[in-house]
Design a protein around this motif. Structure first.
Motif, mmCIF file in Angstrom:
data_model
loop_
_atom_site.group_PDB
_atom_site.id
_atom_site.type_symbol
_atom_site.label_atom_id
_atom_site.label_comp_id
_atom_site.label_asym_id
_atom_site.label_seq_id
_atom_site.Cartn_x
_atom_site.Cartn_y
_atom_site.Cartn_z
ATOM 1 N N ASP A 166 5.513 -4.779 4.403
ATOM 2 C CA ASP A 166 5.125 -3.497 4.976
ATOM 3 C C ASP A 166 6.153 -2.932 5.948
ATOM 4 O O ASP A 166 5.993 -1.794 6.414
ATOM 5 C CB ASP A 166 3.778 -3.632 5.698
ATOM 6 N N TYR A 167 7.179 -3.710 6.299
ATOM 7 C CA TYR A 167 8.176 -3.247 7.267
ATOM 8 C C TYR A 167 9.323 -2.528 6.556
ATOM 9 O O TYR A 167 9.581 -2.744 5.363
ATOM 10 C CB TYR A 167 8.735 -4.425 8.072
ATOM 11 N N GLN A 168 10.016 -1.692 7.323
ATOM 12 C CA GLN A 168 11.213 -1.052 6.794
ATOM 13 C C GLN A 168 12.313 -2.080 6.564
ATOM 14 O O GLN A 168 12.337 -3.127 7.230
ATOM 15 C CB GLN A 168 11.706 0.033 7.770
ATOM 16 N N PRO A 169 13.225 -1.838 5.645
ATOM 17 C CA PRO A 169 14.305 -2.804 5.382
ATOM 18 C C PRO A 169 15.180 -3.005 6.613
ATOM 19 O O PRO A 169 15.310 -2.150 7.472
ATOM 20 C CB PRO A 169 15.089 -2.131 4.249
ATOM 21 N N TRP A 205 9.723 -3.395 15.258
ATOM 22 C CA TRP A 205 10.287 -2.866 14.016
ATOM 23 C C TRP A 205 9.302 -1.902 13.356
ATOM 24 O O TRP A 205 8.107 -2.193 13.247
ATOM 25 C CB TRP A 205 10.599 -4.008 13.060
ATOM 26 N N PRO A 206 9.735 -0.734 12.928
ATOM 27 C CA PRO A 206 8.797 0.237 12.334
ATOM 28 C C PRO A 206 8.323 -0.196 10.956
ATOM 29 O O PRO A 206 9.042 -0.857 10.198
ATOM 30 C CB PRO A 206 9.640 1.519 12.261
ATOM 31 N N ASP A 238 7.088 0.613 7.118
ATOM 32 C CA ASP A 238 7.608 1.491 6.070
ATOM 33 C C ASP A 238 6.540 2.534 5.726
ATOM 34 O O ASP A 238 5.447 2.185 5.267
ATOM 35 C CB ASP A 238 7.977 0.664 4.835
ATOM 36 N N GLU A 239 6.847 3.803 5.979
ATOM 37 C CA GLU A 239 5.876 4.862 5.725
ATOM 38 C C GLU A 239 5.621 5.075 4.241
ATOM 39 O O GLU A 239 4.575 5.600 3.858
ATOM 40 C CB GLU A 239 6.375 6.169 6.354
ATOM 41 N N SER A 240 6.579 4.680 3.424
ATOM 42 C CA SER A 240 6.378 4.860 1.986
ATOM 43 C C SER A 240 5.423 3.829 1.401
ATOM 44 O O SER A 240 4.939 3.983 0.282
ATOM 45 C CB SER A 240 7.727 4.773 1.259
ATOM 46 N N THR A 241 5.150 2.766 2.149
ATOM 47 C CA THR A 241 4.243 1.725 1.688
ATOM 48 C C THR A 241 2.818 2.066 2.119
ATOM 49 O O THR A 241 2.589 2.485 3.257
ATOM 50 C CB THR A 241 4.651 0.357 2.256
#
Length: 548
Positions: free
Chosen positions: A494-497, A511-512, A514-517
């Motif tokens: 669920d985290y950004q790469p 850590w932000p 992932d908004e696309s998930t």
């Protein structure tokens, strides 16, 4: 059903009462409690004040543990309650114990009264009660002095009239003089001829200069009887320290007692003074936060803590107990610390946060009786510490254990598994958040989790787990019959790469995502496991901030 009807009627009564104590004449004694609860819940300070001022029982308990649906106390209602108690002291109220323990809410939330504000208000009430007694005593004294002055003036006029008329007999004159001299305390012939008011002034000056009459009066006022005891949880910092000290040293109709003491950012000497002023009976817990105690400072306070026979909780948060082996006489200080902790015979809860004492857990747990609650977050526990804890006499008695932010590795897993095995029959709450548990480490611990059949809550937030690891965790959790809460981490997917291979808890926190998930997808997959197992009573959440 009956209780709900009484509560409903009580709310209507406090909502429409006439703001006059005459309405209490028709209220049965057993209805005071539901009326007071309704007045607090409805925010009716006038009704709260009237009920408290004429409270018919010896004990008035308005605090208590927070339950689901409970409300935070309204600030105006609490202030009305405290003012009414002071007024009720002069009305021969039956109240003997005012219990405010657990009344405070969260500081700064709406119009509720927090712990610090309640502490200041309770201490102010104690001081005001003594001032009220002094004012009453002064009024009574003035009234008595006026009465005596009037009597003496009357006696003086009668004597003067008798002398003018020449009808006074010597014997009666002597008797009259004896009455006057016996009251005023003067024996010379010159004093007998002076006016009564002049003699009273001379006697007052003589008492002040020679016998210290004023100090005697003050001492008498200081030793006034205690009419009621006020029990509260005290929150003391640099701003409230002086107010609390004055209240604890005030001898008046109200006596302040403490159940739980919380201190923040005050010196060791101030804490020592505060502990010396507290009543020995009734103190259950001490919470010291953000104070640079040091090992020597804590060793200095422990003998004072051991003098409280009911003390069962000690919490030290960010108190800088930094241990340095190169510091001179550090070993002697640790020995004093161990001996001081051993004197806390009734201690059942020990909470230590960020004390920086790696390898010294044996010293900190040198207690005669086993602990039921042990919280050791951010303690940098070493493998030797965990090995000692797993073999200690505390392990089999633990009901609540918090090892958050202590990194676990392959070398420490045998100790953790042994610890969970020892505590399997008693452990109800376990937190291993931020311990660096990967899928492989969690897989080795799952059988140990499954043996803890009494477990009610499990917190594993901020651990680097994948979605596969979370599914294994939930499948284990549904087999624990008493488990009601599971705090799980967001999966790595669920985290950004850009996350490291083994991210720390701080990195996972900052850590932000992932908004696309679709974040709800994770929750749906985990809740599907619950539905398939029929466990509708188990709450799954990743909300770290609101988790209780």
């Amino acid at each position: 059903m009956v209780h709900c009807l009484v509560s409903l009627c009580a709310r209507e009564v406090v909502r429409s009462h006439s703001s006059s104590p005459s309405w209490l004449v028709w209220v049965p004694r057993e209805l005071y409690r539901p009326l007071l609860e309704a007045a607090f819940a409805s925010g009716r300070p006038l009704a709260v004040g009237e009920l408290a001022q004429w409270w018919p029982e010896r004990t008035l308990r308005v605090g208590g543990p927070k339950t689901k649906g409970s409300f935070s106390p309204n600030r105006l209602c609490v202030q009305a309650l405290l003012l009414a108690v002071v007024r009720g002291l002069s009305d021969q109220c039956a109240l003997q114990v005012l219990d405010l323990c657990g009344l405070h809410g969260d500081e700064g939330t709406g119009d509720s009264m927090g712990g610090w504000s309640l502490t200041v208000a309770a201490c102010t009430m104690v001081v005001q009660a003594k001032a009220g007694v002094k004012r009453t005593q002064k009024k009574d004294g003035d009234r008595e002095r006026k009465r005596i002055s009037a009597l003496e003036r009357e006696m003086d006029l009668k004597r003067e009239r008798a002398q003018k008329n020449g009808t006074t007999k010597p014997n009666s004159d002597d008797a009259s003089n004896r009455g006057v001299t016996g009251f005023s305390g003067f024996t010379s012939e010159q004093d007998l001829t002076k006016g009564v008011r002049r003699r009273m002034e001379m006697e007052r000056k003589k008492g002040t200069t020679e016998t210290g009459l004023d100090s005697k009066v003050d001492k008498k006022e200081d030793n006034c009887d205690v009419l009621a005891h006020v029990r509260a949880d005290l929150f003391v910092n640099a701003r409230s320290w002086e107010r609390v000290r004055v209240a604890l040293t005030t001898s008046g109709p109200l006596k302040l007692q403490c159940r739980y003491l919380r201190v923040e950012e005050i010196s060791v000497s101030s804490i020592r003074t505060l502990l010396s002023l507290l009543p020995r009976i009734g103190l259950l817990g001490v919470d010291i936060r953000y104070t640079s105690l040091g090992v020597a400072g804590l060793a200095e306070l422990l003998p004072l803590l051991s003098s409280f026979p009911s003390l069962n909780s000690l919490r030290l948060h960010y108190c800088n107990l930094d241990f340095r082996r190169d510091q001179f006489e550090q070993e002697d200080t640790l020995r004093d610390l161990s001996q001081g902790l051993a004197c806390l015979q009734e201690l059942r809860r020990l909470s230590l946060t960020a004390l920086r004492l790696p390898g010294q857990l044996r010293v900190l747990l040198s207690l005669p009786q086993p602990l039921e609650i042990l919280e050791l977050p951010y303690l940098s526990l070493s493998p030797s510490d965990l090995a000692y804890l797993s073999c200690s006499h505390h392990a089999s008695a633990l009901q609540q254990l918090d090892l958050s932010e202590n990194r676990l590795e392959d070398s420490t897993l045998p100790s953790i598994r042994r610890l969970l095995s020892q505590a399997s029959s008693s452990l109800q709450h376990l937190s291993l958040s931020g311990c660096g548990l990967t899928d492989s480490l969690l897989g080795l611990l799952l059988p140990s989790f499954g043996c803890c059949r009494a477990l009610k809550s499990l917190a594993l937030a901020l651990n680097p787990l994948s979605m596969a690891g979370l599914l294994d965790l939930v499948q284990m959790a549904v087999r624990l019959p008493n488990l009601r809460q599971l705090l799980y981490p967001n999966p790595l997917e669920d985290y950004q790469p850009g996350l490291p291979d083994l991210p720390s808890s701080a990195q996972l926190l900052d850590w932000p995502l992932d908004e696309s998930t679709d974040i709800n997808m994770t929750s749906s997959q985990l809740n599907r496991v619950l539905l398939d197992s029929g466990r509708t009573d188990l709450l799954l959440t990743c909300d770290l901030l609101n988790y209780d």
